[in-house]
Design a protein around this motif. Structure first.
Motif, PDB file in Angstrom:
ATOM      1  N   ILE A 111       0.846  -1.205   0.000  1.00  0.00           N
ATOM      2  CA  ILE A 111       0.000   0.000   0.000  1.00  0.00           C
ATOM      3  C   ILE A 111       0.875   1.246   0.000  1.00  0.00           C
ATOM      4  CG2 ILE A 111      -1.626   1.329   1.387  1.00  0.00           C
ATOM      5  CD1 ILE A 111      -2.888  -1.369   2.212  1.00  0.00           C
ATOM      6  N   LEU A 112       1.920   1.256   0.819  1.00  0.00           N
ATOM      7  CA  LEU A 112       2.820   2.402   0.862  1.00  0.00           C
ATOM      8  C   LEU A 112       3.543   2.596  -0.464  1.00  0.00           C
ATOM      9  CD1 LEU A 112       4.311   1.997   4.445  1.00  0.00           C
ATOM     10  CD2 LEU A 112       2.656   3.699   3.658  1.00  0.00           C
ATOM     11  N   LEU A 113       4.009   1.511  -1.079  1.00  0.00           N
ATOM     12  CA  LEU A 113       4.674   1.619  -2.377  1.00  0.00           C
ATOM     13  C   LEU A 113       3.719   2.112  -3.452  1.00  0.00           C
ATOM     14  CD1 LEU A 113       6.891  -1.591  -2.409  1.00  0.00           C
ATOM     15  CD2 LEU A 113       7.679   0.774  -2.415  1.00  0.00           C
ATOM     16  N   THR A 114       2.474   1.697  -3.392  1.00  0.00           N
ATOM     17  CA  THR A 114       1.491   2.142  -4.372  1.00  0.00           C
ATOM     18  C   THR A 114       1.186   3.628  -4.194  1.00  0.00           C
ATOM     19  OG1 THR A 114       0.541  -0.081  -4.427  1.00  0.00           O
ATOM     20  CG2 THR A 114      -0.795   1.697  -5.336  1.00  0.00           C
ATOM     21  N   ILE A 115       1.155   4.092  -2.952  1.00  0.00           N
ATOM     22  CA  ILE A 115       0.928   5.516  -2.702  1.00  0.00           C
ATOM     23  C   ILE A 115       2.109   6.342  -3.206  1.00  0.00           C
ATOM     24  CG2 ILE A 115       0.752   7.256  -0.865  1.00  0.00           C
ATOM     25  CD1 ILE A 115      -0.943   5.201   0.687  1.00  0.00           C
ATOM     26  N   LEU A 116       3.326   5.847  -2.995  1.00  0.00           N
ATOM     27  CA  LEU A 116       4.513   6.571  -3.435  1.00  0.00           C
ATOM     28  C   LEU A 116       4.660   6.580  -4.952  1.00  0.00           C
ATOM     29  CD1 LEU A 116       7.066   5.392  -0.740  1.00  0.00           C
ATOM     30  CD2 LEU A 116       5.985   7.633  -0.946  1.00  0.00           C
ATOM     31  N   GLY A 117       4.199   5.546  -5.591  1.00  0.00           N
ATOM     32  CA  GLY A 117       4.274   5.460  -7.047  1.00  0.00           C
ATOM     33  C   GLY A 117       3.610   4.177  -7.496  1.00  0.00           C
ATOM     34  N   PHE A 118       2.844   4.267  -8.540  1.00  0.00           N
ATOM     35  CA  PHE A 118       2.067   3.107  -8.971  1.00  0.00           C
ATOM     36  C   PHE A 118       2.965   1.961  -9.442  1.00  0.00           C
ATOM     37  CE2 PHE A 118      -0.496   0.740 -12.084  1.00  0.00           C
ATOM     38  CZ  PHE A 118      -1.567   0.408 -11.278  1.00  0.00           C
ATOM     39  N   ILE A 119       3.999   2.276 -10.194  1.00  0.00           N
ATOM     40  CA  ILE A 119       4.883   1.242 -10.768  1.00  0.00           C
ATOM     41  C   ILE A 119       5.607   0.442  -9.674  1.00  0.00           C
ATOM     42  CG2 ILE A 119       6.858   0.825 -12.299  1.00  0.00           C
ATOM     43  CD1 ILE A 119       4.233   1.593 -13.718  1.00  0.00           C
ATOM     44  N   PRO A 120       6.172   1.065  -8.635  1.00  0.00           N
ATOM     45  CA  PRO A 120       6.776   0.252  -7.567  1.00  0.00           C
ATOM     46  C   PRO A 120       5.776  -0.685  -6.893  1.00  0.00           C
ATOM     47  CG  PRO A 120       7.513   2.508  -7.379  1.00  0.00           C
ATOM     48  CD  PRO A 120       6.442   2.495  -8.421  1.00  0.00           C
ATOM     49  N   GLY A 121       4.532  -0.245  -6.759  1.00  0.00           N
ATOM     50  CA  GLY A 121       3.507  -1.104  -6.186  1.00  0.00           C
ATOM     51  C   GLY A 121       3.215  -2.312  -7.055  1.00  0.00           C
ATOM     52  N   VAL A 122       3.181  -2.105  -8.369  1.00  0.00           N
ATOM     53  CA  VAL A 122       2.938  -3.208  -9.299  1.00  0.00           C
ATOM     54  C   VAL A 122       4.112  -4.187  -9.293  1.00  0.00           C
ATOM     55  CG1 VAL A 122       2.635  -3.807 -11.737  1.00  0.00           C
ATOM     56  CG2 VAL A 122       1.392  -1.876 -10.778  1.00  0.00           C
ATOM     57  N   ILE A 123       5.319  -3.665  -9.292  1.00  0.00           N
ATOM     58  CA  ILE A 123       6.507  -4.532  -9.274  1.00  0.00           C
ATOM     59  C   ILE A 123       6.539  -5.366  -7.994  1.00  0.00           C
ATOM     60  CG2 ILE A 123       9.031  -4.533  -9.156  1.00  0.00           C
ATOM     61  CD1 ILE A 123       8.928  -2.051 -11.000  1.00  0.00           C
ATOM     62  N   HIS A 124       6.255  -4.741  -6.872  1.00  0.00           N
ATOM     63  CA  HIS A 124       6.235  -5.468  -5.598  1.00  0.00           C
ATOM     64  C   HIS A 124       5.133  -6.524  -5.594  1.00  0.00           C
ATOM     65  CE1 HIS A 124       5.183  -5.889  -1.240  1.00  0.00           C
ATOM     66  NE2 HIS A 124       6.476  -6.105  -1.198  1.00  0.00           N
ATOM     67  N   ALA A 125       3.976  -6.196  -6.143  1.00  0.00           N
ATOM     68  CA  ALA A 125       2.873  -7.156  -6.195  1.00  0.00           C
ATOM     69  C   ALA A 125       3.250  -8.364  -7.059  1.00  0.00           C
ATOM     70  CB  ALA A 125       1.614  -6.488  -6.736  1.00  0.00           C
ATOM     71  N   PHE A 126       3.869  -8.115  -8.209  1.00  0.00           N
ATOM     72  CA  PHE A 126       4.308  -9.228  -9.055  1.00  0.00           C
ATOM     73  C   PHE A 126       5.318 -10.099  -8.325  1.00  0.00           C
ATOM     74  CE2 PHE A 126       3.404  -7.665 -13.652  1.00  0.00           C
ATOM     75  CZ  PHE A 126       2.059  -7.646 -13.372  1.00  0.00           C
ATOM     76  N   TYR A 127       6.256  -9.461  -7.605  1.00  0.00           N
ATOM     77  CA  TYR A 127       7.245 -10.210  -6.852  1.00  0.00           C
ATOM     78  C   TYR A 127       6.603 -11.099  -5.795  1.00  0.00           C
ATOM     79  CZ  TYR A 127      10.921 -11.162  -3.474  1.00  0.00           C
ATOM     80  OH  TYR A 127      11.757 -11.788  -2.594  1.00  0.00           O
ATOM     81  N   ILE A 128       5.643 -10.548  -5.067  1.00  0.00           N
ATOM     82  CA  ILE A 128       4.975 -11.320  -4.008  1.00  0.00           C
ATOM     83  C   ILE A 128       4.175 -12.473  -4.611  1.00  0.00           C
ATOM     84  CG2 ILE A 128       3.187 -11.207  -2.216  1.00  0.00           C
ATOM     85  CD1 ILE A 128       5.898 -10.003  -1.435  1.00  0.00           C
ATOM     86  N   ILE A 129       3.485 -12.241  -5.704  1.00  0.00           N
ATOM     87  CA  ILE A 129       2.698 -13.310  -6.343  1.00  0.00           C
ATOM     88  C   ILE A 129       3.624 -14.419  -6.839  1.00  0.00           C
ATOM     89  CG2 ILE A 129       1.180 -13.864  -8.272  1.00  0.00           C
ATOM     90  CD1 ILE A 129      -0.007 -11.013  -7.913  1.00  0.00           C
ATOM     91  N   LEU A 130       4.743 -14.048  -7.433  1.00  0.00           N
ATOM     92  CA  LEU A 130       5.669 -15.070  -7.935  1.00  0.00           C
ATOM     93  C   LEU A 130       6.414 -15.778  -6.801  1.00  0.00           C
ATOM     94  CD1 LEU A 130       7.173 -13.253 -11.038  1.00  0.00           C
ATOM     95  CD2 LEU A 130       5.625 -15.219 -11.021  1.00  0.00           C
ATOM     96  N   LYS A 131       6.635 -15.092  -5.688  1.00  0.00           N
ATOM     97  CA  LYS A 131       7.378 -15.682  -4.578  1.00  0.00           C
ATOM     98  C   LYS A 131       6.565 -16.755  -3.864  1.00  0.00           C
ATOM     99  CE  LYS A 131       9.672 -14.456  -0.277  1.00  0.00           C
ATOM    100  NZ  LYS A 131       9.903 -13.397   0.698  1.00  0.00           N
ATOM    101  N   TYR A 132       5.261 -16.519  -3.658  1.00  0.00           N
ATOM    102  CA  TYR A 132       4.448 -17.454  -2.885  1.00  0.00           C
ATOM    103  C   TYR A 132       3.724 -18.395  -3.776  1.00  0.00           C
ATOM    104  CZ  TYR A 132       5.414 -14.609   1.179  1.00  0.00           C
ATOM    105  OH  TYR A 132       6.040 -13.946   2.197  1.00  0.00           O
TER     106      TYR A 132
END
Length: 57
Positions: A36-57
Motif C-alpha cells: 500500500i505504501l509503495l502504491t501511494i509513493l508510485g504506482f509502478i513500484p507497487g505493481v513490481i512489488h505485487a508481481f514479486y509477491i505473487i511469484l514468490k508465494y
C-alpha cells in the motif's frame, strides 16, 4: 514454482490495483502494508512489488 490458474487473476488484479493482488496472495499482514505504501509513493513500484509477491508465494 508452478503458476496456477488463480495466479492469472492475481496478476490482473495487481495491474489494476496492486494491493488487491497482494491481499489475494498473502492476506492482511505487513506485506500488504508495504505494498500500500509503495502504491501511494508510485504506482509502478507497487505493481513490481505485487508481481514479486505473487511469484514468490
Amino acid at each position: 514454482m508452478a503458476l496456477t490458474c488463480s495466479d492469472i487473476f492475481k496478476f490482473i488484479a495487481a495491474v489494476i490495483l496492486p494491493p488487491l493482488g497482494v491481499f489475494m496472495e498473502v492476506g492482511c499482514n505487513q506485506t500488504l502494508l508495504i505494498n500500500i505504501l509503495l502504491t501511494i509513493l508510485g504506482f509502478i513500484p507497487g505493481v513490481i512489488h505485487a508481481f514479486y509477491i505473487i511469484l514468490k508465494y
